[in-house]
Design a protein around this motif. Structure first.
Motif, PDB file in Angstrom:
ATOM      1  N   UNK A 244       0.834  -1.212   0.000  1.00  0.00           N
ATOM      2  CA  UNK A 244       0.000   0.000   0.000  1.00  0.00           C
ATOM      3  C   UNK A 244       0.862   1.253   0.000  1.00  0.00           C
ATOM      4  N   UNK A 245       1.927   1.254   0.791  1.00  0.00           N
ATOM      5  CA  UNK A 245       2.828   2.413   0.836  1.00  0.00           C
ATOM      6  C   UNK A 245       3.463   2.653  -0.526  1.00  0.00           C
ATOM      7  N   UNK A 246       3.849   1.578  -1.207  1.00  0.00           N
ATOM      8  CA  UNK A 246       4.439   1.708  -2.547  1.00  0.00           C
ATOM      9  C   UNK A 246       3.423   2.248  -3.545  1.00  0.00           C
ATOM     10  N   UNK A 247       2.190   1.771  -3.435  1.00  0.00           N
ATOM     11  CA  UNK A 247       1.128   2.219  -4.348  1.00  0.00           C
ATOM     12  C   UNK A 247       0.886   3.716  -4.209  1.00  0.00           C
ATOM     13  N   UNK A 248       0.839   4.201  -2.965  1.00  0.00           N
ATOM     14  CA  UNK A 248       0.505   5.602  -2.709  1.00  0.00           C
ATOM     15  C   UNK A 248       1.728   6.510  -2.665  1.00  0.00           C
ATOM     16  N   UNK A 249       2.916   5.870  -2.668  1.00  0.00           N
ATOM     17  CA  UNK A 249       4.180   6.619  -2.568  1.00  0.00           C
ATOM     18  C   UNK A 249       4.204   7.463  -1.296  1.00  0.00           C
ATOM     19  N   UNK A 250       3.949   6.770  -0.169  1.00  0.00           N
ATOM     20  CA  UNK A 250       3.940   7.448   1.137  1.00  0.00           C
ATOM     21  C   UNK A 250       4.728   6.613   2.140  1.00  0.00           C
ATOM     22  N   UNK A 251       4.928   7.152   3.325  1.00  0.00           N
ATOM     23  CA  UNK A 251       5.636   6.471   4.404  1.00  0.00           C
ATOM     24  C   UNK A 251       4.781   5.304   4.918  1.00  0.00           C
ATOM     25  N   UNK A 252       5.366   4.084   5.058  1.00  0.00           N
ATOM     26  CA  UNK A 252       4.604   2.937   5.581  1.00  0.00           C
ATOM     27  C   UNK A 252       3.975   3.200   6.943  1.00  0.00           C
ATOM     28  N   UNK A 253       4.548   4.102   7.730  1.00  0.00           N
ATOM     29  CA  UNK A 253       3.992   4.387   9.053  1.00  0.00           C
ATOM     30  C   UNK A 253       2.551   4.882   8.959  1.00  0.00           C
ATOM     31  N   UNK A 254       2.254   5.668   7.921  1.00  0.00           N
ATOM     32  CA  UNK A 254       0.883   6.165   7.728  1.00  0.00           C
ATOM     33  C   UNK A 254      -0.063   5.002   7.431  1.00  0.00           C
ATOM     34  N   UNK A 255       0.427   4.005   6.713  1.00  0.00           N
ATOM     35  CA  UNK A 255      -0.391   2.825   6.403  1.00  0.00           C
ATOM     36  C   UNK A 255      -0.624   1.992   7.658  1.00  0.00           C
ATOM     37  N   UNK A 256       0.423   1.835   8.463  1.00  0.00           N
ATOM     38  CA  UNK A 256       0.288   1.069   9.703  1.00  0.00           C
ATOM     39  C   UNK A 256      -0.736   1.714  10.634  1.00  0.00           C
ATOM     40  N   UNK A 257      -0.706   3.011  10.729  1.00  0.00           N
ATOM     41  CA  UNK A 257      -1.637   3.724  11.601  1.00  0.00           C
ATOM     42  C   UNK A 257      -3.079   3.544  11.129  1.00  0.00           C
ATOM     43  N   UNK A 258      -3.306   3.699   9.824  1.00  0.00           N
ATOM     44  CA  UNK A 258      -4.656   3.539   9.274  1.00  0.00           C
ATOM     45  C   UNK A 258      -5.134   2.092   9.426  1.00  0.00           C
ATOM     46  N   UNK A 259      -4.218   1.145   9.244  1.00  0.00           N
ATOM     47  CA  UNK A 259      -4.577  -0.262   9.369  1.00  0.00           C
ATOM     48  C   UNK A 259      -5.009  -0.588  10.794  1.00  0.00           C
ATOM     49  N   UNK A 260      -4.277  -0.089  11.787  1.00  0.00           N
ATOM     50  CA  UNK A 260      -4.652  -0.317  13.183  1.00  0.00           C
ATOM     51  C   UNK A 260      -6.063   0.213  13.457  1.00  0.00           C
ATOM     52  N   UNK A 261      -6.346   1.365  12.878  1.00  0.00           N
ATOM     53  CA  UNK A 261      -7.670   1.974  13.061  1.00  0.00           C
ATOM     54  C   UNK A 261      -8.760   1.081  12.454  1.00  0.00           C
ATOM     55  N   UNK A 262      -8.517   0.555  11.238  1.00  0.00           N
ATOM     56  CA  UNK A 262      -9.513  -0.273  10.552  1.00  0.00           C
ATOM     57  C   UNK A 262      -9.716  -1.602  11.269  1.00  0.00           C
TER      58      UNK A 262
END
Length: 732
Positions: A244-262
């Motif tokens: 997901x981080x590669x797809x959006x070209x963003x820091x994986x930390x942002x993905x981890x945070x959103x995933x924990x929320x979901x």
């Protein structure tokens, strides 16, 4: 719509609504044309008599209703003059307004009637007999008409179809545009069929930040849904985050945070699979956990054992003058005495003989036995080898389709199947969602026998059902592995078993059912395939490409892919067709061999003896016997029945002189011709080769590169699928 059809434009006033489906907006109406009324059909939500419309589409001839205008897009304007407004309101378009009220309103407000009704309900309520509540209801209805029109125009800028716009409007109503502008990713929800890319395009056009929480959440779900198409029911958490981080070209930390929320809100499910933290979409998690729980229940509360199994087996042996092998006897005995059994084995190991004995003894014991398979061809073959009626799983569960074209089964927990014993063949082709649906309709005390070959390719849909069931070690399995004497004479059978064991098949020994023809030029291999199918096999064995021969390829692309091979073979065996219809990149001509590419339960067919019915299934192979482009009617003969297609359903057909190995599953052919070449690495593996080889009943011809053949035999890399079923079955 086939791509050779010319798009027409019709302008006129809607005179009459013949039919409307309020769920999806599909409408049949009459519009005043230049000289006569024209019947038009398509997705035209809330269009009513009296409105001026501009329709875009094509003229088609319906087999029952004659010529109609098939609408692919439309524009509408509300009536502006008093006559048009009166007709519109008198048509019943607005609930609560009949012809007499319509006349009063038009007399009172004239050409401004619609504007007043929508925007000034207090003024309307001053008329005798119209309460303020009724006036406000009328106002809301008119706002809905305007709202859906505005939504369709708004979404059309992003190539979103009217059909999808209707679904969005039905869920979000007049707030839809505001909600999309606030969070475009709501369009990615299940049921709308709108891609993440489209929603992302809308979001980025609104300058949504790359790491916006709504964008990251939508991307996490998108990655899981995309991998569902590759057969995975879950993904390791670290893999999901990084992808997901590669797809959006963003820091994986942002993905981890959103995933924990979901995960915290159960939008996604986290569970430990093989000591890895894996993330599931809820529907697939529920499916696999339900299958596991239901299987455990079958083991805990089995169907009553049938007494005297040994004596019954001996009686059949004596009566039929046969002697079952030890494993065959075990399978028959276990089927009679346990509530759940998996019967597996390769070609020539006596699976059919064993199955027939099981069916016979169950029926003799007073059991009602039902047979099913995942495809139409597999069900037909099951009927042929057992002498008992077999249905597709979809047909057995009495399928219908909702407005999103998703299957809905009438047979379920509240309407169980009426059977004592259910036998399912070709289970390797059954995916998680279909097995879940089948298990939900299974009576508690029903005996379940699953039959398949675990060395074949897994299902097209998500899951690895047969493999996981066996690998869990929790379910009784009998694997037939002895090749019977008569089958040992077949090089097809012996070579198939060599492939499974990682041994090279005999490529120098040629017999009447197996040939390997070495060749290292792809162009020359293609020429040889054509010559074999068009001339040599016909002259030597009487085989022909329409009835006995099937060319298989691992891929659709390239010189030896199914697209190019179909074009080549079509020119060789059907060079002077009288008529044809363009479908996709191919032309289907009268006399061509064709295959149905999806289940369609609405296509009508007639048998040669006059019997008629409906339903053509994915993988069914036939011959195009009639192409009538004037009437838009196309007929295909499938064995002893002729199916009638219209210009929409004909798009489900494709040339079938050559088909992929995946598409061939569930089928058997007298003669299989298999080009062997260095292809994409992900298609060069043992299970795919084994599946291709075992499609041949009487003759197998492999043409090509010996090194490519060896590579496939030695490459035992099963397609890796992340699934949870095995783990769930093994849990206490």
């Amino acid at each position: 719509m086939t791509n050779h059809e010319q798009l027409f434009e019709i302008n006129g006033v809607v005179e009459n609504i013949i039919y409307r489906n309020d769920e999806n907006g599909y409408t049949v109406l009459e519009i005043s044309g230049d000289e006569a009324l024209i019947t038009a059909n398509g997705v035209m939500p809330l269009v009513n008599a009296g409105e001026s419309v501009k329709l875009f589409g094509v003229f088609r001839n319906h087999p029952t209703y004659g010529e109609q205008f098939a609408v692919s897009a439309f524009e509408r304007t509300m009536p502006e003059n008093m006559d048009g407004i009166l007709k519109y309101l008198s048509s019943g378009a607005i609930k609560g307004i009949g012809p007499s009220t319509a006349r009063r309103l038009v007399l009172e407000f004239g050409a401004d009637t619609l504007s007043v009704l929508e925007n000034d309900p207090e003024r309307v309520a001053k008329l005798k007999g119209i309460s303020l509540k009724k006036a406000r209801d009328i106002s809301e209805q008119l706002k809905s008409v305007v709202g859906i029109r505005e939504l369709m125009v708004y979404l059309a800028n992003y190539s979103v179809s009217p059909n999808a716009a209707v679904k969005i409007w039905k869920k979000y109503g007049n707030n839809a545009i505001a909600m999309i502008e606030d969070n475009p990713y709501i369009l990615c929800e299940e049921g709308f069929s709108i891609s993440f890319e489209t929603a992302d395009m809308i979001a980025l056009s609104q300058n949504t930040p790359q790491d916006a929480r709504v964008r990251v959440r939508a991307a996490l779900a998108f990655v899981l849904k995309h991998n569902r198409l590759n057969g995975h029911t879950c993904l390791p958490q670290d893999k999901l985050v990084q992808t997901t981080a590669n797809l959006l070209e963003i820091d994986p930390a942002a993905c981890e945070s959103a995933l924990r929320e979901m995960i915290g809100e159960n939008t996604l499910i986290l569970d430990s699979i093989n000591e890895k933290e894996c993330v599931f979409l809820p529907s697939l998690y529920d499916g696999e956990t339900y299958i596991a729980a239901r299987m455990k229940m079958l083991l805990r509360y089995p169907a009553p054992a049938i007494d005297g199994a040994e004596e019954k087996i001996s009686a059949i042996e004596k009566e039929s003058d046969i002697e079952y092998a030890a494993l065959q006897k075990k399978a028959i005995r276990d089927a009679l005495t346990t509530g759940l059994l998996i019967l597996t084995g390769g070609p020539g190991t006596g699976k059919t003989t064993t199955l027939n004995a099981i069916i016979r003894l169950l029926k003799e014991s007073g059991q009602k036995v039902s047979l099913c398979a995942p495809t139409g061809r597999a069900a037909q073959r099951m009927t042929a080898v057992t002498g008992e009626e077999a249905k597709t799983i979809h047909r057995m569960l009495e399928v219908s389709y909702d407005i999103e074209d998703k299957p809905v089964f009438k047979r379920n927990e509240r309407n169980l199947l009426n059977t004592d014993a259910l036998i399912v063949d070709e289970v390797s082709m059954v995916d998680t969602a279909l097995l879940e649906s089948l298990m939900r309709a299974l009576p508690l005390s029903c005996r379940l026998i699953l039959v398949g070959d675990s060395n074949q390719l897994p299902s097209v849909g998500a899951g690895n059902v047969l493999y996981d069931l066996i690998a869990s070690g929790t379910i009784p399995v009998v694997t037939l592995n002895e090749i019977f004497r008569q089958s040992m004479q077949s090089l097809i059978v012996t070579n198939a078993h060599k492939i499974v064991q990682g041994e090279m098949p005999d490529i120098r020994v040629r017999d009447n059912d197996y040939f390997f023809l070495p060749d290292y030029s792809q162009e020359h291999i293609a020429e040889t395939v054509g010559d074999l199918c068009a001339r040599r096999l016909k002259n030597a064995y009487g085989y022909n490409l329409h009835e006995n021969i099937q060319v298989l390829s691992p891929t659709r692309k390239g010189i030896l892919g199914t697209y190019e091979l179909n074009n080549r073979l079509q020119k060789l065996v059907n060079p002077n067709p009288s008529r044809g219809v363009k479908v996709g990149y191919s032309t289907l001509n009268e006399g061509d061999k064709v295959m149905q590419s999806r289940n369609n339960y609405d296509i009508l067919w007639t048998k040669d003896d006059g019997e008629y019915g409906e339903g053509v299934f994915n993988g069914d192979i036939g011959v195009m016997v009639e192409v009538n482009n004037a009437s838009k009617i196309y007929k295909v003969r499938f064995d002893d029945r002729v199916a009638t297609y219209d210009s929409d359903s004909v798009g489900d057909l494709e040339l079938a002189y050559a088909c992929t190995v995946h598409k061939s599953q569930g089928n058997e052919f007298d003669c299989v011709v298999l080009p062997m070449f260095r292809g994409a690495p992900q298609l060069m593996y043992r299970n795919l080769l084994y599946t291709a080889v075992t499609r041949a009943k009487k003759m197998l011809i492999i043409i090509g590169d010996e090194n490519a053949l060896r590579y496939m035999v030695e490459n035992n890399r099963r397609i890796l699928r992340y699934t949870g079923l095995k783990t769930f079955l093994m849990r206490d």
